[in-house]
Scaffold this motif. Structure first.
Motif, PDB file in Angstrom:
ATOM      1  N   GLY A  66      63.899  57.743 -73.201  1.00 13.41           N
ATOM      2  CA  GLY A  66      64.782  58.864 -73.527  1.00 13.41           C
ATOM      3  C   GLY A  66      64.674  59.984 -72.512  1.00 13.41           C
ATOM      4  N   GLN A  67      65.732  60.723 -72.362  1.00 12.35           N
ATOM      5  CA  GLN A  67      65.753  61.743 -71.317  1.00 12.35           C
ATOM      6  C   GLN A  67      65.943  63.135 -71.891  1.00 12.35           C
ATOM      7  OE1 GLN A  67      67.957  60.090 -72.481  1.00 12.35           O
ATOM      8  NE2 GLN A  67      69.971  60.982 -72.269  1.00 12.35           N
ATOM      9  N   ALA A  68      65.755  63.267 -73.202  1.00 10.06           N
ATOM     10  CA  ALA A  68      66.001  64.552 -73.837  1.00 10.06           C
ATOM     11  C   ALA A  68      65.032  65.614 -73.320  1.00 10.06           C
ATOM     12  CB  ALA A  68      65.875  64.420 -75.344  1.00 10.06           C
ATOM     13  N   ARG A  69      63.838  65.212 -73.041  1.00 13.16           N
ATOM     14  CA  ARG A  69      62.781  66.166 -72.718  1.00 13.16           C
ATOM     15  C   ARG A  69      62.288  65.963 -71.300  1.00 13.16           C
ATOM     16  NH1 ARG A  69      59.238  68.777 -75.965  1.00 13.16           N
ATOM     17  NH2 ARG A  69      57.206  69.313 -75.074  1.00 13.16           N
ATOM     18  N   SER A  70      62.023  67.051 -70.621  1.00 12.49           N
ATOM     19  CA  SER A  70      61.479  66.945 -69.272  1.00 12.49           C
ATOM     20  C   SER A  70      59.971  66.787 -69.347  1.00 12.49           C
ATOM     21  CB  SER A  70      61.817  68.193 -68.464  1.00 12.49           C
ATOM     22  OG  SER A  70      63.192  68.461 -68.544  1.00 12.49           O
ATOM     23  N   GLN A  71      59.416  66.393 -68.261  1.00 15.64           N
ATOM     24  CA  GLN A  71      57.975  66.186 -68.235  1.00 15.64           C
ATOM     25  C   GLN A  71      57.240  67.503 -68.019  1.00 15.64           C
ATOM     26  OE1 GLN A  71      57.822  63.553 -64.831  1.00 15.64           O
ATOM     27  NE2 GLN A  71      57.083  65.203 -63.564  1.00 15.64           N
ATOM     28  N   ALA A  72      55.966  67.482 -68.345  1.00 12.74           N
ATOM     29  CA  ALA A  72      55.137  68.663 -68.142  1.00 12.74           C
ATOM     30  C   ALA A  72      55.053  68.983 -66.653  1.00 12.74           C
ATOM     31  CB  ALA A  72      53.742  68.415 -68.708  1.00 12.74           C
ATOM     32  N   ARG A  73      55.066  70.261 -66.353  1.00 12.37           N
ATOM     33  CA  ARG A  73      55.005  70.705 -64.955  1.00 12.37           C
ATOM     34  C   ARG A  73      56.058  69.969 -64.132  1.00 12.37           C
ATOM     35  NH1 ARG A  73      50.150  73.286 -64.038  1.00 12.37           N
ATOM     36  NH2 ARG A  73      48.852  73.346 -65.876  1.00 12.37           N
ATOM     37  N   GLY A  74      57.263  69.953 -64.652  1.00  8.00           N
ATOM     38  CA  GLY A  74      58.271  69.057 -64.096  1.00  8.00           C
ATOM     39  C   GLY A  74      59.258  69.686 -63.123  1.00  8.00           C
ATOM     40  N   TYR A  75      59.071  70.935 -62.765  1.00  8.82           N
ATOM     41  CA  TYR A  75      60.003  71.525 -61.789  1.00  8.82           C
ATOM     42  C   TYR A  75      59.643  71.081 -60.382  1.00  8.82           C
ATOM     43  CZ  TYR A  75      61.838  74.362 -65.556  1.00  8.82           C
ATOM     44  OH  TYR A  75      62.427  74.769 -66.728  1.00  8.82           O
ATOM     45  N   ARG A  76      60.679  70.837 -59.588  1.00 11.16           N
ATOM     46  CA  ARG A  76      60.486  70.342 -58.220  1.00 11.16           C
ATOM     47  C   ARG A  76      61.432  71.061 -57.264  1.00 11.16           C
ATOM     48  NH1 ARG A  76      56.904  68.707 -60.606  1.00 11.16           N
ATOM     49  NH2 ARG A  76      56.081  66.595 -60.860  1.00 11.16           N
ATOM     50  N   LEU A  77      61.168  70.922 -55.993  1.00 13.04           N
ATOM     51  CA  LEU A  77      62.099  71.430 -54.990  1.00 13.04           C
ATOM     52  C   LEU A  77      63.129  70.347 -54.695  1.00 13.04           C
ATOM     53  CD1 LEU A  77      59.749  73.270 -52.485  1.00 13.04           C
ATOM     54  CD2 LEU A  77      61.334  74.260 -54.111  1.00 13.04           C
ATOM     55  N   PRO A  78      64.385  70.628 -54.876  1.00 17.00           N
ATOM     56  CA  PRO A  78      65.409  69.588 -54.695  1.00 17.00           C
ATOM     57  C   PRO A  78      65.413  68.996 -53.289  1.00 17.00           C
ATOM     58  CG  PRO A  78      66.386  71.775 -54.895  1.00 17.00           C
ATOM     59  CD  PRO A  78      64.940  71.917 -55.215  1.00 17.00           C
ATOM     60  N   ALA A  79      65.230  69.802 -52.278  1.00 16.01           N
ATOM     61  CA  ALA A  79      65.247  69.296 -50.906  1.00 16.01           C
ATOM     62  C   ALA A  79      64.147  68.261 -50.696  1.00 16.01           C
ATOM     63  CB  ALA A  79      65.081  70.441 -49.913  1.00 16.01           C
ATOM     64  N   LEU A  80      63.031  68.487 -51.343  1.00 14.85           N
ATOM     65  CA  LEU A  80      61.930  67.549 -51.182  1.00 14.85           C
ATOM     66  C   LEU A  80      62.180  66.274 -51.953  1.00 14.85           C
ATOM     67  CD1 LEU A  80      58.771  69.827 -51.280  1.00 14.85           C
ATOM     68  CD2 LEU A  80      59.984  68.863 -49.333  1.00 14.85           C
ATOM     69  N   LEU A  81      62.922  66.403 -53.050  1.00 17.03           N
ATOM     70  CA  LEU A  81      63.207  65.221 -53.850  1.00 17.03           C
ATOM     71  C   LEU A  81      64.009  64.208 -53.060  1.00 17.03           C
ATOM     72  CD1 LEU A  81      64.045  66.326 -57.475  1.00 17.03           C
ATOM     73  CD2 LEU A  81      62.104  65.031 -56.600  1.00 17.03           C
ATOM     74  N   GLU A  82      64.969  64.713 -52.307  1.00 13.12           N
ATOM     75  CA  GLU A  82      65.842  63.801 -51.571  1.00 13.12           C
ATOM     76  C   GLU A  82      65.079  62.988 -50.534  1.00 13.12           C
ATOM     77  OE1 GLU A  82      68.880  66.257 -49.922  1.00 13.12           O
ATOM     78  OE2 GLU A  82      69.056  67.375 -51.787  1.00 13.12           O
ATOM     79  N   GLN A  83      64.128  63.638 -49.904  1.00 14.84           N
ATOM     80  CA  GLN A  83      63.407  62.970 -48.831  1.00 14.84           C
ATOM     81  C   GLN A  83      62.039  62.532 -49.312  1.00 14.84           C
ATOM     82  OE1 GLN A  83      63.459  66.419 -46.565  1.00 14.84           O
ATOM     83  NE2 GLN A  83      65.550  66.164 -45.800  1.00 14.84           N
ATOM     84  N   ALA A  84      62.005  61.336 -49.879  1.00 16.42           N
ATOM     85  CA  ALA A  84      60.762  60.874 -50.485  1.00 16.42           C
ATOM     86  C   ALA A  84      59.673  60.705 -49.429  1.00 16.42           C
ATOM     87  CB  ALA A  84      60.995  59.554 -51.209  1.00 16.42           C
ATOM     88  N   THR A  85      60.066  60.315 -48.243  1.00 17.00           N
ATOM     89  CA  THR A  85      59.082  60.018 -47.203  1.00 17.00           C
ATOM     90  C   THR A  85      58.696  61.276 -46.451  1.00 17.00           C
ATOM     91  OG1 THR A  85      60.532  58.133 -46.878  1.00 17.00           O
ATOM     92  CG2 THR A  85      58.528  58.213 -45.577  1.00 17.00           C
ATOM     93  N   GLU A  86      58.274  62.261 -47.160  1.00 17.36           N
ATOM     94  CA  GLU A  86      58.011  63.527 -46.498  1.00 17.36           C
ATOM     95  C   GLU A  86      56.605  63.612 -45.966  1.00 17.36           C
ATOM     96  OE1 GLU A  86      58.430  67.241 -46.827  1.00 17.36           O
ATOM     97  OE2 GLU A  86      60.522  67.125 -46.267  1.00 17.36           O
ATOM     98  N   ASN A  87      55.788  64.064 -46.853  1.00 14.91           N
ATOM     99  CA  ASN A  87      54.420  64.392 -46.571  1.00 14.91           C
ATOM    100  C   ASN A  87      53.569  63.147 -46.382  1.00 14.91           C
ATOM    101  OD1 ASN A  87      52.734  66.543 -46.354  1.00 14.91           O
ATOM    102  ND2 ASN A  87      53.302  67.354 -48.350  1.00 14.91           N
ATOM    103  N   CYS A  88      52.877  63.044 -45.268  1.00 19.62           N
ATOM    104  CA  CYS A  88      51.942  61.939 -45.191  1.00 19.62           C
ATOM    105  C   CYS A  88      50.774  62.259 -44.270  1.00 19.62           C
ATOM    106  CB  CYS A  88      52.653  60.653 -44.785  1.00 19.62           C
ATOM    107  SG  CYS A  88      53.598  60.760 -43.266  1.00 19.62           S
TER     108      CYS A  88
END
Lengths: 222, 222
Positions: A66-88
């Motif tokens: 179900g998608q009714a509820r977001s996860q704990a500490r669930g806010y993210r930066l959208p720009a980072l979401l798009e580029q999964a291969t960021e930090n390494c």
DNA sequence: AGTTGTACCAGACGTTTGTCTGGTTCGTCA
DNA sequence: TGACGAACCAGACAAACGTCTGGTACAACT
């Protein structure tokens, strides 16, 4: 009460979120509440939801069910979401002088944190020794970031293992033969024995640090 | 059952955690459980706690009050914890040709994600134009990362605003006078009018990307 | 055979944390 | 003056999530 000038607190909250998220430490709604001295969670929540509506923040998906509820500490930066291969973290190998093939690649100074489009596993970094690439603006102590690949196009700068010595040169292909071309008149073109030469990868980035050395994480895994 | 060879699953779990944490998306114990097909949360928990005991992972502090319980999604990479000023986004300014002081600093290509010991607010990046620093191995299209400071020591490479034009040069101090020295015989030393010259900052890093351009986030905030 | 240690499981408890309902205060605009 | 929206508050519910107790299966060593 409309205490603050309008959008002023909102902006400060975004900055706060951005810092925490970039540090890899997503805050809870209540942490935002306390940070800004709100006496109600809902106030923080409204600001955060407004930022999501503006597209400045994103909420992590509640993967699966179900998608009714977001996860704990669930806010993210959208720009980072798009580029999964960021930090390494990629291994930074010291300046290799000689030694066997394996030792040539196993003298790690540590792990260099970078942002890259490439996958972490295909990258490594190497500290440059010598001035044979001076005219290509690559000098002693520079760090080259290398993508592992056994072949490269003519004209690309590569890291090659010639007679068990790692070296940075420009690759030139002449028919079936290859040449390793230094960018410095004081050096001669290397026409390597193909049997004893391996292209380790292609240089995708060069970095030079003045004064302050880069952040380096201790070498942990193999 | 001692299904896996010993420490094998543990290693895979660490890799999983590392990827998620570097992506800024800390998993829950139960997410680890599902990822590895455990039928009990406790199994995942034991692996995670073992990794903490080994020092490969850390748990986020429950800042403030009682410390009996950790926070949700509270596992972190210890190396990153130590260096709070890690991840940041700095404005990458385009190659400035001319224009007023303000415009010279407001032509952003976007936000460049970097890792740095410096605080985010004192940094910016600038794309280099021209070859006046060729002999210092800084060439056209390189990206210099600059720490804002109004003064610098003699011999350091700085970004200066001379007559409303931003330029990268080596700073030389002669008594009270300053000179901006190009590293290229084809150019002359600039002896700028102090009244019309501002040192914007000192170059702390140089980067050059081959082929693939760097990751750049869209410019959002001011 | 007993002990020890690792890897795993079942189920529960209680805090954390996202979310909701309903309300107040203030500025702005018609 | 009233309507409306922005910013804020008080208190509560329920899901998410860390943590705990008490177990089983199996390999290694003594």
């Amino acid at each position: 009460m409309g205490r603050t000038p309008a959008g002023e607190t909102r902006k400060r909250i975004f900055e706060f979120m951005r810092h925490r998220l970039l540090a890899g430490d997503p805050p809870t709604t209540r942490e935002v509440q306390e940070q800004f001295g709100f006496r109600a969670v809902q106030t923080a929540r409204e600001h955060l939801e407004a930022l999501v509506a503006e597209g400045l923040l994103a909420k992590a998906r509640s993967q699966g069910r179900g998608q009714a509820r977001s996860q704990a500490r669930g806010y993210r930066l959208p720009a980072l979401l798009e580029q999964a291969t960021e930090n390494c973290l990629i291994p930074l190998l010291g300046r290799v002088q000689a030694g066997g093939l394996t030792t040539a690649l196993e003298d790690p100074e540590g792990l260099l944190p970078i942002h890259s489009r490439f996958s972490e596993k295909e990258l490594f970094a190497l500290r440059v020794r010598g001035d044979s690439m001076k005219d290509a603006a690559i000098v002693e102590d520079d760090i080259v970031i290398v993508r592992r690949q056994a072949n490269a196009n003519s004209g690309e700068i590569v890291v090659a293992l010639v007679e068990d010595e790692a070296t940075v040169k420009r690759l030139r292909k002449k028919g079936r033969r290859i040449e390793l071309v230094p960018e410095n008149d004081a050096y001669d073109v290397i026409v390597p024995d193909p049997a004893r030469t391996i292209i380790l990868g292609k240089v995708v980035e060069v970095r030079r640090y003045f004064g302050t050395p880069p952040l380096i994480a201790p070498y942990t895994d193999a």
